[in-house]
Design an enzyme around this catalytic site. Structure first.
Site, mmCIF file in Angstrom:
data_model
loop_
_atom_site.group_PDB
_atom_site.id
_atom_site.type_symbol
_atom_site.label_atom_id
_atom_site.label_comp_id
_atom_site.label_asym_id
_atom_site.label_seq_id
_atom_site.Cartn_x
_atom_site.Cartn_y
_atom_site.Cartn_z
ATOM 1 N N TYR A 439 -51.620 8.094 -9.398
ATOM 2 C CA TYR A 439 -50.224 7.213 -8.644
ATOM 3 C C TYR A 439 -50.018 7.666 -6.694
ATOM 4 O O TYR A 439 -50.854 8.600 -6.203
ATOM 5 C CB TYR A 439 -48.712 8.006 -9.511
ATOM 6 C CG TYR A 439 -48.366 9.414 -8.981
ATOM 7 C CD1 TYR A 439 -48.993 10.872 -8.855
ATOM 8 C CD2 TYR A 439 -46.986 9.651 -9.774
ATOM 9 C CE1 TYR A 439 -48.339 11.556 -9.108
ATOM 10 C CE2 TYR A 439 -46.703 10.980 -10.516
ATOM 11 C CZ TYR A 439 -47.171 12.442 -10.374
ATOM 12 O OH TYR A 439 -47.184 13.305 -10.024
ATOM 13 N N GLU A 440 -49.456 7.670 -6.412
ATOM 14 C CA GLU A 440 -49.617 7.962 -4.831
ATOM 15 C C GLU A 440 -50.723 7.324 -4.066
ATOM 16 O O GLU A 440 -51.093 7.498 -2.952
ATOM 17 C CB GLU A 440 -48.962 9.687 -4.504
ATOM 18 C CG GLU A 440 -47.763 9.875 -4.568
ATOM 19 C CD GLU A 440 -46.361 9.483 -3.864
ATOM 20 O OE1 GLU A 440 -45.545 8.857 -5.251
ATOM 21 O OE2 GLU A 440 -47.071 8.787 -2.761
#
Lengths: 598, 598
Positions: A439-440
């Site tokens: 994620y990110e």
């Protein structure tokens, strides 16, 4: 569950000696961050994390979040811990005093965030996302928006989210479908569905402030047509307090491999009232304020979970009796020797230690740059810090999470079969860590950002900003009596780094696919060199302290031994990454897609 | 959940062309394994695994096993699937016809096991453990024991386990506490507690036959005082059928990270009646018959789960639209390009493909040796095969599971955020795979077995048995027009392998810790070279077929491209492993244990 103890000794070694936060704070006018204040924050932060958050980590994983008809309840104790966190002043530690924060430097906020993440990563997602929302509103909000939202977010009365991903797009935000239609009163009606929204719905705060990417009716196609909106769960009333329920609801929460106590929500916006933040069609720029913050935070999750795993593994390796040392019994009075006598167990432990302490140094190095970028009056110093931050952010995110995943896997392996059993808590650390490389912005995207946008996009300038530092460091320490050979090893790699970059840059001019073919190995290669530099900085200080009879001799000897281990056993991995980079794109691209699965 | 399709094309390429099972079977007198029979087995095995086992994989993970007061119930459908498996003749495929098996070669059993493991690893544990118990009883049981137990195990009427581990020891079996006291009737009263017993209790069969390591009252200390006992859950009555309940009970089942549908049991033996199998105090030797079998099976789990992950990833990479190719839109009619156009996605997919197909070749190479060891009339050929098996077994176990874990992690990464969500099934493959580097002897233990016992313990003879093969292969193909450069690369590594071994051997004579310091990196280094050899064997056949206009051109081109990828991007990892081996033990051992945690 391994019992968590904040690694204050190592934190202080970095703060006081390696990076000397104090001199930097003084120069930046951050007078509140006095040595006494820092000490108190470290001690109290450690207590809170060890005593309040850590005990909720295993139970939170087992219980998970509850979803019932749009209502999300966090695991037992989470809400109370958040109240204590806010009450203790931790939430506003590094926030702007104008809106009720304590105005301490960002670097101190990161130091505390490490403790939070090590003791309970899932719990840390709730304040973490809020801090991201705060930084975006602080940077791009109007005075009124700041007054309404920032003050309540800082107070922990409200929490925040970032809403980017939709079912059909995560990386490719240019194709989002969520729409924002202007209303007569200047607000917008936001309609669409967002997925993977951390802390999107929960029971910890009175209101949840969603920062939502959406497209205006006349928006240009692609990423240049995205705007950012504030969409509160409850619309602020005339007094600014949470009033009428807005048209946003949680459709479900995800069942995940890990961070199970963090609510990952599907959010449905059904003509919800939103307020534009920043300029129309510049939403992605605004969101990047959050994302750069979040990327450092995500990178740190690799360190956090790696540290927790190391603490479990080192204890187990000292307690668990199994087999005799090949060089003769070390605990002849016991049925077997503790497994820490076995070289291969030490290989795993030292790999963990080397990555954790190296990643912590990278975090502090980066944190200090954040302070300069935020606080310095010297425009040139600010610019230099921002350039270094731009260069280091994707490396922090991807290198620290990939190595963090390796570390947590080693920690589990040290436990043998017990590592696979949930009650020991070691496998949870692997599961919780596994999301961090995703994620990110996946680590693949970070690598493209590093090599494509940052390094080649600046014609190598951002890279040279760092290699210059290493070059100077190596020149200054080339003759070091104990560490000179490692300095030489680093210096050679530092030079090779520039040459390799040049080679890829030349190839990329002919064929853009060369960037994607090289990027992940290039990022890892870069990360290993950067950690080599930071390990030497730590070793130099340790060696000097030992010679001066300062500090704790055993701790310092551990630093030196771990530095040696890093240079001899981990840094040589650069050779494999370099070879992969040099292999070029042809052997990746020649195969037609339809042949892959044959 | 990725839909599983047995990779019959690749299996046939290995069976028919690369390893030519047919000629080998004919030479070994395994006449039943005709090409037609093999074909039917492949087709029908694929159907069973795709249609019966695969659909139970996700549901089994979600439901898990149930424990209620000593009774273990497997997930819905598991029991029925086992009945179908037995009914279809799969259980006795490679078992001795004297006891009701079909007597087909072991290699065919392994081919089917791969399909089973790819479609449902947890389910495969139940027959897998039984096969291990069967091989131990076959090798060491009396005629009466074989008659009673082997026939019913072969029929799938009863199942088996191996009971080694106790709470305080897994690796270090010399310190087990379970005791066996001789009884007047020639049986033994077995008392003790065993943990981590796969398939230790369940509802699939009428009886469960535990093979239990325990100590006789007068046993010498350590591993030379361990005996092996048959301890049935129900004691055979005079007709040999399951009769009276024996004094063994399941105390609990473990809550684990993965393989949740496989019951991992605590078994309590409370004066249970046991029957000695093999000679007193030679139990570990008997158990190794099972363990070598199990180690190959465990190694294959890396391949199985890697294959399942690849099938999911390749489909997703072709379906998921995200971003445009850096060299211009490839699907301009769609909102974005399928992610398989991106070089970094291809890097992950090709890494998966290269390890899977390489590991499959390693499995088949090893399986063919098993056939020779079991079936050959030529004593010298048998001995040679056994030596190669001894050398390859720890590499199969550790290299294939470590790379399998890497593969399943790549597969999850290809899915981005969706990979972390349970319903997609990709994260289950990682969790299920994570046990494989741990059980059946951790990969660290495999590495000690390889370097310490097998390679150095034979004064290098077992290694030379393999490097000789590679050397001859390289000499014969040095001038190959398309593949000559890879042959040269392999030849150089093959030579370096011997030199590196010599170096470690010399160092180990002075300091035994050098073995443990080098072992894991030495094993991985060896595995990469072995896969290089096998990849070239496949590529040579593919190249020849392409030139002759035989076979499926696209498939063969895929083989060649993947071979190139392996040599250019994966094989260079040997450099990092070599450097780690050469770093020696000093940097691991110099740090006192108590300093690690400072």
């Amino acid at each position: 569950m391994p019992e968590y103890k904040a690694p204050l000794r190592d934190m202080r070694f970095l703060i006081d000696h390696v990076f000397d936060f104090h001199t930097n704070y003084a120069a930046l006018g951050a007078d509140d961050a006095s040595p006494d204040m820092i000490n108190a924050i470290l001690e109290e932060g450690a207590k809170f994390c060890e005593n309040v958050l850590a005990p909720l980590n295993r139970s939170g994983d087992e219980e998970g979040c509850h979803f019932d008809n749009g209502v999300v309840t966090t695991p037992t104790g989470f809400k109370q811990a958040f109240a204590q966190y806010v009450e203790g002043g931790w939430h506003g530690l590094a926030a702007d005093p104008v809106y009720g924060g304590q105005g301490l430097p960002s670097s101190l906020g990161l130091v505390i965030s490490e403790m939070v993440g090590s003791s309970n990563t899932s719990w840390g997602m709730y304040p973490g996302l809020t801090h991201g929302a705060m930084s975006a509103i602080h940077a791009h909000g109007t005075a009124e928006q700041k007054e309404t939202y920032l003050s309540r977010l800082t107070a922990g009365q409200w929490t925040g989210t970032m809403c980017l991903t939709e079912a059909h797009c995560g990386t490719d935000l240019g194709i989002i479908k969520t729409r924002a239609v202007p209303q007569a009163d200047g607000s917008y009606a936001v309609t669409g569905s967002k997925i993977f929204i951390s802390a999107g719905e929960h029971d910890m705060s009175d209101n949840i402030i969603h920062l939502v990417l959406a497209k205006l009716p006349d928006a240009p196609a692609g990423t240049k047509g995205i705007s950012l909106f504030i969409v509160p769960k409850f619309l602020p009333d005339t007094a600014g307090e949470a009033g009428e329920r807005n048209g946003v609801s949680c459709g479900s929460i995800e069942h995940k491999m890990g961070i199970k106590a963090s609510a990952t929500c599907v959010l449905n916006f059904d003509g919800a009232t939103g307020y534009l933040i920043g300029e129309p069609n510049k939403g992605l720029n605004c969101m990047f304020t959050m994302m750069n913050h979040a990327r450092l935070g995500t990178g740190m999750q690799g360190l956090c979970l790696g540290e927790a795993s190391f603490q479990g593994a080192i204890k187990y390796a000292n307690d668990r009796l199994q087999m005799r040392s090949l060089t003769g019994a070390k605990a002849p009075d016991k049925a077997a020797d503790p497994i820490i006598v076995h070289p291969d167990v030490r290989r795993m432990l030292l790999t963990m230690k080397a990555f954790n302490e190296g990643n912590r140094a990278l975090t502090y190095f980066t944190a200090q740059l954040l302070d300069v970028a935020h606080l310095s009056n010297d425009a040139e110093a600010r610019l230099e810090a921002e350039d270094l931050l731009a260069f280091l952010t994707p490396i922090c995110k991807a290198f620290m999470t990939d190595t963090g995943l390796e570390v947590t896997n080693h920690g589990m392996q040290v436990f043998g079969g017990h590592g696979f059993i949930r009650e020991w808590g070691m496998e949870q650390l692997v599961r919780d860590c596994r999301i961090a490389p995703i994620y990110e912005g996946t680590n693949g995207i970070q690598a493209l950002d590093l090599l494509g946008r940052k390094v080649l996009g600046s014609q190598g300038k951002l890279l040279r900003g760092f290699t210059k530092i290493v070059h100077k460091f190596c020149a200054a320490n080339a003759e070091h009596p104990q560490l000179g050979s490692f300095v030489a090893q680093l210096n050679e790699l530092n030079q090779q780094w520039g040459e390799l970059t040049m080679k890829v840059g030349m190839a990329a001019m002919k064929n853009p696919d060369e960037v994607g073919a090289a990027s992940v190995d290039y990022l890892m290669y870069s990360g290993y060199i950067i950690l080599g530099y930071l390990w030497l900085r730590m070793a130099l200080v340790a060696q000097a302290q030992l010679e001066a009879g300062e500090g704790e001799a055993d701790y310092l000897r551990g630093k030196l031994a771990t530095c040696e281990f890093y240079f001899k056993r981990l840094l040589p991995r650069t050779a494999a990454h370099r070879a992969a980079v040099e292999a070029g794109s042809d052997c990746l691209m020649k195969l037609p897609a339809e042949v892959f699965a044959l």
